[in-house]
Scaffold this motif. Structure first.
Motif, PDB file in Angstrom:
ATOM      1  N   VAL A  67       0.791  -1.181  -0.117  1.00  0.00           N
ATOM      2  CA  VAL A  67      -0.124   0.205   0.062  1.00  0.00           C
ATOM      3  C   VAL A  67       0.795   1.102  -0.044  1.00  0.00           C
ATOM      4  CG1 VAL A  67      -1.730   1.409   1.273  1.00  0.00           C
ATOM      5  CG2 VAL A  67      -1.957  -1.030   1.206  1.00  0.00           C
ATOM      6  N   VAL A  68       0.733   2.042  -1.020  1.00  0.00           N
ATOM      7  CA  VAL A  68       1.420   3.371  -1.399  1.00  0.00           C
ATOM      8  C   VAL A  68       0.326   3.963  -1.543  1.00  0.00           C
ATOM      9  CG1 VAL A  68       3.329   4.454  -2.638  1.00  0.00           C
ATOM     10  CG2 VAL A  68       3.430   2.074  -2.305  1.00  0.00           C
ATOM     11  N   PRO A  69       0.400   5.293  -0.547  1.00  0.00           N
ATOM     12  CA  PRO A  69      -0.540   6.537  -0.830  1.00  0.00           C
ATOM     13  C   PRO A  69      -0.783   7.172  -2.178  1.00  0.00           C
ATOM     14  CG  PRO A  69       0.923   6.933   1.126  1.00  0.00           C
ATOM     15  CD  PRO A  69       1.401   5.700   0.289  1.00  0.00           C
ATOM     16  N   GLU A  70      -1.854   7.238  -2.456  1.00  0.00           N
ATOM     17  CA  GLU A  70      -2.270   8.163  -3.909  1.00  0.00           C
ATOM     18  C   GLU A  70      -1.403   7.281  -4.892  1.00  0.00           C
ATOM     19  OE1 GLU A  70      -1.467  12.196  -3.038  1.00  0.00           O
ATOM     20  OE2 GLU A  70      -2.438  11.932  -1.102  1.00  0.00           O
ATOM     21  N   GLN A  71      -1.640   6.125  -5.370  1.00  0.00           N
ATOM     22  CA  GLN A  71      -0.929   5.531  -6.570  1.00  0.00           C
ATOM     23  C   GLN A  71      -2.056   5.238  -7.449  1.00  0.00           C
ATOM     24  OE1 GLN A  71       1.454   1.922  -5.959  1.00  0.00           O
ATOM     25  NE2 GLN A  71       3.039   2.931  -7.562  1.00  0.00           N
ATOM     26  N   HIS A  72      -2.447   6.103  -8.364  1.00  0.00           N
ATOM     27  CA  HIS A  72      -3.445   5.834  -9.523  1.00  0.00           C
ATOM     28  C   HIS A  72      -2.653   5.681 -10.812  1.00  0.00           C
ATOM     29  CE1 HIS A  72      -5.889   7.037  -6.201  1.00  0.00           C
ATOM     30  NE2 HIS A  72      -5.323   7.994  -6.065  1.00  0.00           N
ATOM     31  N   TYR A  73      -3.372   5.172 -11.777  1.00  0.00           N
ATOM     32  CA  TYR A  73      -2.909   4.898 -13.108  1.00  0.00           C
ATOM     33  C   TYR A  73      -3.875   5.196 -14.327  1.00  0.00           C
ATOM     34  CZ  TYR A  73      -0.238   1.954 -10.243  1.00  0.00           C
ATOM     35  OH  TYR A  73       0.711   1.451  -9.123  1.00  0.00           O
ATOM     36  N   LEU A  74      -3.188   5.396 -15.401  1.00  0.00           N
ATOM     37  CA  LEU A  74      -3.694   5.196 -16.590  1.00  0.00           C
ATOM     38  C   LEU A  74      -3.306   3.951 -17.318  1.00  0.00           C
ATOM     39  CD1 LEU A  74      -2.887   8.691 -17.880  1.00  0.00           C
ATOM     40  CD2 LEU A  74      -5.011   8.282 -17.108  1.00  0.00           C
ATOM     41  N   THR A  75      -3.985   2.980 -17.884  1.00  0.00           N
ATOM     42  CA  THR A  75      -3.644   1.683 -18.131  1.00  0.00           C
ATOM     43  C   THR A  75      -4.587   1.476 -19.700  1.00  0.00           C
ATOM     44  OG1 THR A  75      -3.726   0.732 -15.980  1.00  0.00           O
ATOM     45  CG2 THR A  75      -4.019  -0.779 -18.013  1.00  0.00           C
ATOM     46  N   CYS A  76      -3.295   1.265 -20.564  1.00  0.00           N
ATOM     47  CA  CYS A  76      -3.543   0.990 -22.131  1.00  0.00           C
ATOM     48  C   CYS A  76      -4.251  -0.536 -22.131  1.00  0.00           C
ATOM     49  CB  CYS A  76      -2.364   1.185 -22.760  1.00  0.00           C
ATOM     50  SG  CYS A  76      -2.617   0.879 -24.443  1.00  0.00           S
ATOM     51  N   LEU A  77      -5.293  -0.294 -22.752  1.00  0.00           N
ATOM     52  CA  LEU A  77      -6.213  -1.666 -23.027  1.00  0.00           C
ATOM     53  C   LEU A  77      -5.493  -2.554 -24.064  1.00  0.00           C
ATOM     54  CD1 LEU A  77      -9.734  -0.264 -22.955  1.00  0.00           C
ATOM     55  CD2 LEU A  77      -8.742  -1.651 -21.310  1.00  0.00           C
ATOM     56  N   GLN A  78      -4.460  -1.973 -25.012  1.00  0.00           N
ATOM     57  CA  GLN A  78      -3.965  -2.777 -26.053  1.00  0.00           C
ATOM     58  C   GLN A  78      -2.582  -3.259 -25.676  1.00  0.00           C
ATOM     59  OE1 GLN A  78      -4.032  -0.863 -30.035  1.00  0.00           O
ATOM     60  NE2 GLN A  78      -2.066  -1.805 -30.445  1.00  0.00           N
ATOM     61  N   CYS A  79      -1.649  -2.578 -25.171  1.00  0.00           N
ATOM     62  CA  CYS A  79      -0.601  -3.168 -24.851  1.00  0.00           C
ATOM     63  C   CYS A  79      -0.334  -3.445 -23.161  1.00  0.00           C
ATOM     64  CB  CYS A  79       0.632  -1.910 -24.976  1.00  0.00           C
ATOM     65  SG  CYS A  79       0.636  -0.637 -23.934  1.00  0.00           S
ATOM     66  N   GLY A  80      -1.369  -3.016 -22.309  1.00  0.00           N
ATOM     67  CA  GLY A  80      -1.205  -3.204 -21.072  1.00  0.00           C
ATOM     68  C   GLY A  80      -0.556  -2.535 -20.051  1.00  0.00           C
ATOM     69  N   GLN A  81      -0.003  -1.574 -20.671  1.00  0.00           N
ATOM     70  CA  GLN A  81       1.043  -0.777 -19.760  1.00  0.00           C
ATOM     71  C   GLN A  81       0.374   0.026 -19.048  1.00  0.00           C
ATOM     72  OE1 GLN A  81       4.292   1.184 -21.981  1.00  0.00           O
ATOM     73  NE2 GLN A  81       5.239   1.896 -20.200  1.00  0.00           N
ATOM     74  N   SER A  82       0.731   0.345 -17.661  1.00  0.00           N
ATOM     75  CA  SER A  82       0.189   1.241 -16.667  1.00  0.00           C
ATOM     76  C   SER A  82       0.871   2.295 -16.429  1.00  0.00           C
ATOM     77  CB  SER A  82      -0.116   0.561 -15.307  1.00  0.00           C
ATOM     78  OG  SER A  82      -1.178  -0.204 -15.444  1.00  0.00           O
ATOM     79  N   PHE A  83       0.506   3.660 -16.424  1.00  0.00           N
ATOM     80  CA  PHE A  83       1.168   4.871 -16.238  1.00  0.00           C
ATOM     81  C   PHE A  83       0.776   5.444 -14.922  1.00  0.00           C
ATOM     82  CE2 PHE A  83       0.791   3.964 -20.749  1.00  0.00           C
ATOM     83  CZ  PHE A  83       2.244   3.939 -21.261  1.00  0.00           C
ATOM     84  N   PRO A  84       1.591   5.681 -14.108  1.00  0.00           N
ATOM     85  CA  PRO A  84       0.981   6.200 -12.744  1.00  0.00           C
ATOM     86  C   PRO A  84       0.802   7.753 -12.806  1.00  0.00           C
ATOM     87  CG  PRO A  84       3.553   5.745 -12.558  1.00  0.00           C
ATOM     88  CD  PRO A  84       3.015   5.312 -13.965  1.00  0.00           C
ATOM     89  N   LEU A  85      -0.463   8.213 -12.055  1.00  0.00           N
ATOM     90  CA  LEU A  85      -0.754   9.652 -12.058  1.00  0.00           C
ATOM     91  C   LEU A  85       0.167  10.192 -10.992  1.00  0.00           C
ATOM     92  CD1 LEU A  85      -4.504   9.385 -12.610  1.00  0.00           C
ATOM     93  CD2 LEU A  85      -2.949   9.947 -14.358  1.00  0.00           C
ATOM     94  N   ASN A  86       0.599  11.419 -11.135  1.00  0.00           N
ATOM     95  CA  ASN A  86       1.040  12.100 -10.032  1.00  0.00           C
ATOM     96  C   ASN A  86       0.063  12.535  -8.927  1.00  0.00           C
ATOM     97  OD1 ASN A  86       3.650  11.980 -11.335  1.00  0.00           O
ATOM     98  ND2 ASN A  86       3.294  13.691 -12.792  1.00  0.00           N
ATOM     99  N   ASP A  87      -1.094  12.953  -9.236  1.00  0.00           N
ATOM    100  CA  ASP A  87      -1.775  13.725  -8.268  1.00  0.00           C
ATOM    101  C   ASP A  87      -3.085  12.594  -8.094  1.00  0.00           C
ATOM    102  OD1 ASP A  87      -0.276  15.939  -8.102  1.00  0.00           O
ATOM    103  OD2 ASP A  87      -1.211  16.870  -9.807  1.00  0.00           O
ATOM    104  N   CYS A  88      -3.780  12.878  -6.873  1.00  0.00           N
ATOM    105  CA  CYS A  88      -5.037  11.976  -6.293  1.00  0.00           C
ATOM    106  C   CYS A  88      -6.122  13.010  -6.734  1.00  0.00           C
ATOM    107  CB  CYS A  88      -4.863  11.659  -5.035  1.00  0.00           C
ATOM    108  SG  CYS A  88      -6.435  10.913  -4.331  1.00  0.00           S
ATOM    109  N   PRO A  89      -7.019  12.693  -7.492  1.00  0.00           N
ATOM    110  CA  PRO A  89      -8.178  13.360  -7.718  1.00  0.00           C
ATOM    111  C   PRO A  89      -9.180  13.398  -6.949  1.00  0.00           C
ATOM    112  CG  PRO A  89      -7.799  11.868  -9.404  1.00  0.00           C
ATOM    113  CD  PRO A  89      -6.686  11.635  -8.679  1.00  0.00           C
TER     114      PRO A  89
END
Length: 140
Positions: free
Chosen positions: A83-105
């Protein structure tokens, strides 16, 4: 990571971790990315004799006590991480790669829920699914 330095939100702090639970937690803290149970099992087998079912039991116990979290990959496989605070992602449906977001909305929403409900929140996750730039360009 020793049990005295685990996240303060955990109700598990007053209990001792089993050797296997501690080993699972230690390996997860050493990894830069979330691991599947199979990947975790492979790493743990290099260090000690352990069964896959033991790894799953340890993961479930650690998750129920708020020490780790799981995310579902695009293929339906669960991936585990501390558990790491405020870890959110954009995940690509084609390649499966996840990109972490910097801020917590949704930080304010979590604080509101914590204050207004009798629910013990260990963590939250937020994940958006779509196509990353290289995959977007490859389909056009």
């Amino acid at each position: 990571m020793k049990s005295d330095s685990l996240p303060q939100k955990s109700a598990f702090l007053n209990h001792r971790l089993t050797r296997n639970q501690q080993a699972v937690l230690d390996v997860l803290h050493q990894q830069p990315n979330a691991l599947s149970a199979q990947e975790l099992y492979s790493l743990l087998r290099q260090q000690q004799a352990i069964g896959l079912s033991t790894v799953y039991r340890a993961l479930e116990t650690l998750k129920l006590h708020g020490l780790i979290k799981s995310r579902m990959g695009t293929n339906g496989e669960a991936f585990y991480s501390p558990v790491v605070p405020e870890q959110h992602y954009l995940t690509c449906l084609q390649c499966g790669q996840s990109f972490p977001l910097n801020d917590c909305p949704v930080k304010e929403l979590e604080a509101h829920l914590h204050a207004s409900t009798p629910f013990k929140i260990y963590y939250h996750t937020l994940e958006f699914f779509g196509l990353c730039e290289p995959c977007t360009q490859s389909i056009h």
